[in-house]
Design an enzyme around this catalytic site. Structure first.
Site, PDB file in Angstrom:
ATOM      1  N   LYS A 128      11.437 -15.993   5.547  1.00  9.95           N
ATOM      2  CA  LYS A 128      10.060 -15.753   5.086  1.00  9.95           C
ATOM      3  C   LYS A 128       9.175 -16.965   5.363  1.00  9.95           C
ATOM      4  O   LYS A 128       8.016 -16.811   5.750  1.00  9.95           O
ATOM      5  CB  LYS A 128      10.066 -15.431   3.586  1.00  9.95           C
ATOM      6  CG  LYS A 128      10.667 -14.055   3.268  1.00  9.95           C
ATOM      7  CD  LYS A 128      10.903 -13.914   1.781  1.00  9.95           C
ATOM      8  CE  LYS A 128      11.385 -12.532   1.397  1.00  9.95           C
ATOM      9  NZ  LYS A 128      11.896 -12.465   0.021  1.00  9.95           N
TER      10      LYS A 128
ATOM     11  N   ASP B 145      17.127 -15.858   3.123  1.00  2.90           N
ATOM     12  CA  ASP B 145      15.982 -14.944   2.996  1.00  2.90           C
ATOM     13  C   ASP B 145      14.669 -15.732   2.900  1.00  2.90           C
ATOM     14  O   ASP B 145      13.689 -15.414   3.584  1.00  2.90           O
ATOM     15  CB  ASP B 145      16.184 -14.069   1.743  1.00  2.90           C
ATOM     16  CG  ASP B 145      15.069 -13.082   1.526  1.00  2.90           C
ATOM     17  OD1 ASP B 145      15.055 -12.037   2.193  1.00  2.90           O
ATOM     18  OD2 ASP B 145      14.187 -13.365   0.684  1.00  2.90           O
TER      19      ASP B 145
ATOM     20  N   ILE C  89       2.930  -9.006  -2.978  1.00  2.00           N
ATOM     21  CA  ILE C  89       1.770  -9.908  -2.843  1.00  2.00           C
ATOM     22  C   ILE C  89       1.181  -9.768  -1.425  1.00  2.00           C
ATOM     23  O   ILE C  89       1.911  -9.918  -0.454  1.00  2.00           O
ATOM     24  CB  ILE C  89       2.176 -11.393  -3.051  1.00  2.00           C
ATOM     25  CG1 ILE C  89       2.842 -11.596  -4.406  1.00  2.00           C
ATOM     26  CG2 ILE C  89       0.971 -12.313  -2.903  1.00  2.00           C
ATOM     27  CD1 ILE C  89       3.356 -13.023  -4.635  1.00  2.00           C
TER      28      ILE C  89
ATOM     29  N   VAL D   6       7.230 -10.531   3.440  1.00  2.00           N
ATOM     30  CA  VAL D   6       7.160 -11.787   2.684  1.00  2.00           C
ATOM     31  C   VAL D   6       6.529 -11.539   1.316  1.00  2.00           C
ATOM     32  O   VAL D   6       5.439 -10.969   1.219  1.00  2.00           O
ATOM     33  CB  VAL D   6       6.320 -12.854   3.427  1.00  2.00           C
ATOM     34  CG1 VAL D   6       6.284 -14.156   2.644  1.00  2.00           C
ATOM     35  CG2 VAL D   6       6.862 -13.097   4.829  1.00  2.00           C
TER      36      VAL D   6
ATOM     37  N   VAL E 267      13.612   0.043  -1.034  1.00  2.95           N
ATOM     38  CA  VAL E 267      12.228   0.042  -0.544  1.00  2.95           C
ATOM     39  C   VAL E 267      11.815   1.445  -0.094  1.00  2.95           C
ATOM     40  O   VAL E 267      10.707   1.916  -0.415  1.00  2.95           O
ATOM     41  CB  VAL E 267      12.046  -0.986   0.600  1.00  2.95           C
ATOM     42  CG1 VAL E 267      10.591  -1.033   1.028  1.00  2.95           C
ATOM     43  CG2 VAL E 267      12.508  -2.371   0.151  1.00  2.95           C
TER      44      VAL E 267
HETATM   45  P1  NAP Z   1      18.926  -0.942   0.922  1.00  5.52           P
HETATM   46  O1  NAP Z   1      18.701  -0.567  -0.483  1.00  5.52           O
HETATM   47  O2  NAP Z   1      20.243  -1.453   1.343  1.00  5.52           O
HETATM   48  O3  NAP Z   1      18.559   0.351   1.814  1.00  5.52           O
HETATM   49  C1  NAP Z   1      18.785   0.430   3.187  1.00  5.52           C
HETATM   50  C2  NAP Z   1      18.600   1.891   3.628  1.00  5.52           C
HETATM   51  O4  NAP Z   1      18.709   1.955   5.035  1.00  5.52           O
HETATM   52  C3  NAP Z   1      19.643   2.833   3.058  1.00  5.52           C
HETATM   53  O5  NAP Z   1      19.023   4.057   2.728  1.00  5.52           O
HETATM   54  C4  NAP Z   1      20.627   3.034   4.204  1.00  5.52           C
HETATM   55  O6  NAP Z   1      21.209   4.318   4.240  1.00  5.52           O
HETATM   56  C5  NAP Z   1      19.712   2.894   5.402  1.00  5.52           C
HETATM   57  N1  NAP Z   1      20.432   2.346   6.559  1.00  5.52           N
HETATM   58  C6  NAP Z   1      20.948   1.098   6.676  1.00  5.52           C
HETATM   59  N2  NAP Z   1      21.561   0.967   7.869  1.00  5.52           N
HETATM   60  C7  NAP Z   1      21.416   2.154   8.494  1.00  5.52           C
HETATM   61  C8  NAP Z   1      21.825   2.674   9.764  1.00  5.52           C
HETATM   62  N3  NAP Z   1      22.516   1.920  10.620  1.00  5.52           N
HETATM   63  N4  NAP Z   1      21.490   3.941  10.089  1.00  5.52           N
HETATM   64  C9  NAP Z   1      20.803   4.698   9.229  1.00  5.52           C
HETATM   65  N5  NAP Z   1      20.378   4.298   8.015  1.00  5.52           N
HETATM   66  C10 NAP Z   1      20.696   3.034   7.660  1.00  5.52           C
HETATM   67  O7  NAP Z   1      17.855  -2.015   1.410  1.00  5.52           O
HETATM   68  P2  NAP Z   1      16.439  -2.353   0.750  1.00  5.52           P
HETATM   69  O8  NAP Z   1      16.622  -3.242  -0.415  1.00  5.52           O
HETATM   70  O9  NAP Z   1      15.660  -1.100   0.587  1.00  5.52           O
HETATM   71  O10 NAP Z   1      15.806  -3.260   1.899  1.00  5.52           O
HETATM   72  C11 NAP Z   1      15.340  -2.687   3.093  1.00  5.52           C
HETATM   73  C12 NAP Z   1      14.572  -3.733   3.898  1.00  5.52           C
HETATM   74  O11 NAP Z   1      13.444  -4.188   3.151  1.00  5.52           O
HETATM   75  C13 NAP Z   1      15.359  -4.994   4.244  1.00  5.52           C
HETATM   76  O12 NAP Z   1      14.910  -5.475   5.488  1.00  5.52           O
HETATM   77  C14 NAP Z   1      14.958  -5.966   3.148  1.00  5.52           C
HETATM   78  O13 NAP Z   1      15.081  -7.314   3.543  1.00  5.52           O
HETATM   79  C15 NAP Z   1      13.509  -5.590   2.991  1.00  5.52           C
HETATM   80  N6  NAP Z   1      12.912  -5.903   1.688  1.00  5.52           N
HETATM   81  C16 NAP Z   1      13.559  -5.555   0.554  1.00  5.52           C
HETATM   82  C17 NAP Z   1      12.965  -5.793  -0.674  1.00  5.52           C
HETATM   83  C18 NAP Z   1      13.629  -5.420  -1.966  1.00  5.52           C
HETATM   84  O14 NAP Z   1      13.067  -5.709  -3.018  1.00  5.52           O
HETATM   85  N7  NAP Z   1      14.774  -4.779  -1.954  1.00  5.52           N
HETATM   86  C19 NAP Z   1      11.709  -6.403  -0.717  1.00  5.52           C
HETATM   87  C20 NAP Z   1      11.074  -6.756   0.474  1.00  5.52           C
HETATM   88  C21 NAP Z   1      11.689  -6.485   1.678  1.00  5.52           C
HETATM   89  P3  NAP Z   1      22.203   4.830   3.063  1.00  5.52           P
HETATM   90  O15 NAP Z   1      21.320   4.947   1.865  1.00  5.52           O
HETATM   91  O16 NAP Z   1      22.711   6.135   3.528  1.00  5.52           O
HETATM   92  O17 NAP Z   1      23.240   3.761   2.926  1.00  5.52           O
HETATM   93  N1  HSE Z   2      15.997 -10.023  -1.569  1.00  6.68           N
HETATM   94  C1  HSE Z   2      14.613 -10.313  -1.506  1.00  6.68           C
HETATM   95  C2  HSE Z   2      14.240 -11.164  -2.709  1.00  6.68           C
HETATM   96  C3  HSE Z   2      13.818  -9.049  -1.491  1.00  6.68           C
HETATM   97  O1  HSE Z   2      15.035 -11.266  -3.646  1.00  6.68           O
HETATM   98  O2  HSE Z   2      13.155 -11.740  -2.700  1.00  6.68           O
HETATM   99  C4  HSE Z   2      12.346  -9.264  -1.251  1.00  6.68           C
HETATM  100  O3  HSE Z   2      12.094  -9.724   0.038  1.00  6.68           O
END
Ligand code: NAP
Ligand code: HSE
Length: 432
Positions: free
Chosen positions: A205, A201, A136, A132, A14
């Site tokens: 949501k 998850d 969207i 969520v 993200v």
């Molecule tokens: P991700 O790819 O695992 O990225 C997490 C990032 O946060 C990484 O850059 C990590 O650093 C950093 N991080 C984690 N713990 C940390 C700490 N203790 N101190 C400093 N940095 C830290 O996760 P993501 O998929 O982007 O998701 C992020 C959030 O958005 C989550 O809450 C997820 O539920 C939400 N979300 C995700 C999506 C999706 O499609 N992926 C959609 C909607 C919402 P490093 O890179 O150095 O490891």
């Molecule tokens: N892991 C979540 C999903 C990311 O698959 O919908 C978006 O919130």
């Protein structure tokens, strides 16, 4: 033009999306917000990690205090995920009167009360559109565009990973584990994908969405949850035979003065618009008492779609006035107390797949038990023996019945000698 500094906590899927959108659409964002957005710092865990995005090295830090103590940083974008230290960092930032944008549904569903209260006290904004249904704009729609309605029902496909898996299993006959791996590679899955495939998850949501839609505080445990790990290609094939499709459906509806809140694999008619939501797409289907049926559809996960919602939240803070005057109030989603119904009290149709020994009288014994429990059967399919094996698959589909009657019948059927296994029970939703 006013320059506003922001910091990203996280540069994963993200965070990368947010960064790329700010580069790609900087001019549009500047014109629409009236401000130039500058990313001043980016917090990561491991600065040496190879990343799919190039950002100037001097922006990267592992020290949150550098961000917290920089008074020129006005907006904190929390896209790191998890509970701690995300909660601590947000609370400390709010204490310093920094606005927050977060995509963290797990944190909001668990500690939303505390965080929203703190944001109100500090008179800053806490925006969470990306928490969520990814790209969207469903939070904005419920909070603003649908306020003239009493929302009666809400059905959602609100987890991209599980929808990607089920779609690939249904349309391409793919194997669960391989598709999950693909969803992880595409950046759809949570850091721990158990959260996706076991329905946590979607449970977080639905807690957030139903709080807003029904104006009441919904806790995580108010939402009944089952994941998709028990769904097999056999269930998908049987569903097809019945003209149905299996989705991980989030359901919220008010019946007999109680809120029914549940997330579980659900068989839905192949002709319903939600049945055609494939891949990582999400959809939220709402029935309002004035607007009638509405469906929102879009990418539910992934870097740019989720980044789109995050950046829109940043723009909304910039427009509201980043210096806190004319602040839009943080939502109050606790307008009414509503009683939450138990899963045992729901009425549904059900699909039950069993494995039985193929001997005379078994079917009669089973149907008699269902009859005694007041469960009326609509169809029964028995698949012929495979080679000389004695065991056969027996699938039953019920008419509408109460879940507690169905469970009573299943418990008794399990004890029949010839019933080797109750392989699966899946609820069927007709949207009536
Ligand atoms: P991700 O790819 O695992 O990225 C997490 C990032 O946060 C990484 O850059 C990590 O650093 C950093 N991080 C984690 N713990 C940390 C700490 N203790 N101190 C400093 N940095 C830290 O996760 P993501 O998929 O982007 O998701 C992020 C959030 O958005 C989550 O809450 C997820 O539920 C939400 N979300 C995700 C999506 C999706 O499609 N992926 C959609 C909607 C919402 P490093 O890179 O150095 O490891
Ligand atoms: N892991 C979540 C999903 C990311 O698959 O919908 C978006 O919130």
């Amino acid at each position: 033009m006013k320059k506003v500094k922001i910091a990203l906590l996280g540069l994963g899927n993200v965070g990368r999306g947010v960064w790329n959108i700010l580069q790609m659409n900087g001019e549009e964002i500047m014109k629409r917000s009236g401000c130039q957005v500058e990313v001043a710092k980016i917090l990561v865990r491991d600065p040496s990690k190879a990343r799919a995005v190039k950002v100037p090295e001097e922006l990267i830090t592992t020290n949150f205090d550098e961000i917290l103590n920089d008074d020129s940083i006005k907006i904190i974008v929390e896209v790191m995920g998890g509970i701690e230290p995300a909660r601590e960092y947000i609370l400390k930032s709010l204490n310093k009167k920094k606005h927050i944008v977060t995509a963290n549904k797990m944190l909001l569903a668990t500690y939303g009360d505390e965080l929203f209260k703190k944001a109100d006290e500090e008179e800053v904004m806490l925006n969470y559109e990306a928490s969520v249904a990814g790209g969207i704009p469903i939070i904005q729609a419920i909070n603003e565009s649908l306020t003239a309605n009493k929302i009666e029902k809400l059905y959602g496909i609100i987890n991209g990973t599980t929808n990607f898996i089920l779609s690939k299993m249904e349309l391409e006959g793919s194997d669960f584990e391989n598709v999950l791996k693909e969803a992880q590679e595409k950046g759809y899955a949570e850091a721990d994908p158990t959260s996706d495939i076991e329905g946590f998850d979607a449970q977080y949501k639905l807690a957030i969405l139903s709080s807003l839609a029904f104006g009441t505080k919904v806790k995580i445990d108010d939402v009944y949850r089952e994941g998709i790990t028990k769904i097999t290609s056999k269930d998908i094939r049987y569903a097809k035979d019945f003209g149905l499709v299996i989705k991980l459906l989030a359901i919220a509806k008010e019946t007999d003065g109680k809120l029914q809140l549940r997330v579980h694999p659900t068989m839905i008619p192949a002709t319903h618009p939600l049945a055609n939501v494939h891949d990582s797409f999400n959809a939220v289907f709402i029935k309002g008492n004035a607007v009638d049926d509405l469906m929102f559809y879009g990418r539910g996960a992934g870097d740019l779609p989720t980044g789109s919602a995050v950046v829109a939240d940043i723009v909304s803070i910039l427009r509201s006035d980043v210096d806190t005057e004319n602040r839009l109030p943080v939502e109050k989603n606790n307008l009414w107390h509503k009683e939450i119904g138990e899963i045992n009290d729901i009425t549904s149709r059900y699909y039950i797949r069993t494995t039985v020994t193929d001997r005379p009288g078994v079917l009669g014994e089973i149907t008699a038990i269902f009859g005694r429990h007041g469960v009326s059967l609509r169809s029964v399919i028995q698949r012929g023996r495979i080679k000389n094996e004695e065991e056969v698959g027996l699938v039953l589909v019920t008419h509408y019945t109460e879940e507690k009657q169905l469970q009573g019948a299943i418990n008794e059927v399990k004890d029949i000698d010839a019933v080797k296994e109750i392989n699966n029970m899946i609820r069927i939703e007709d949207f009536n």
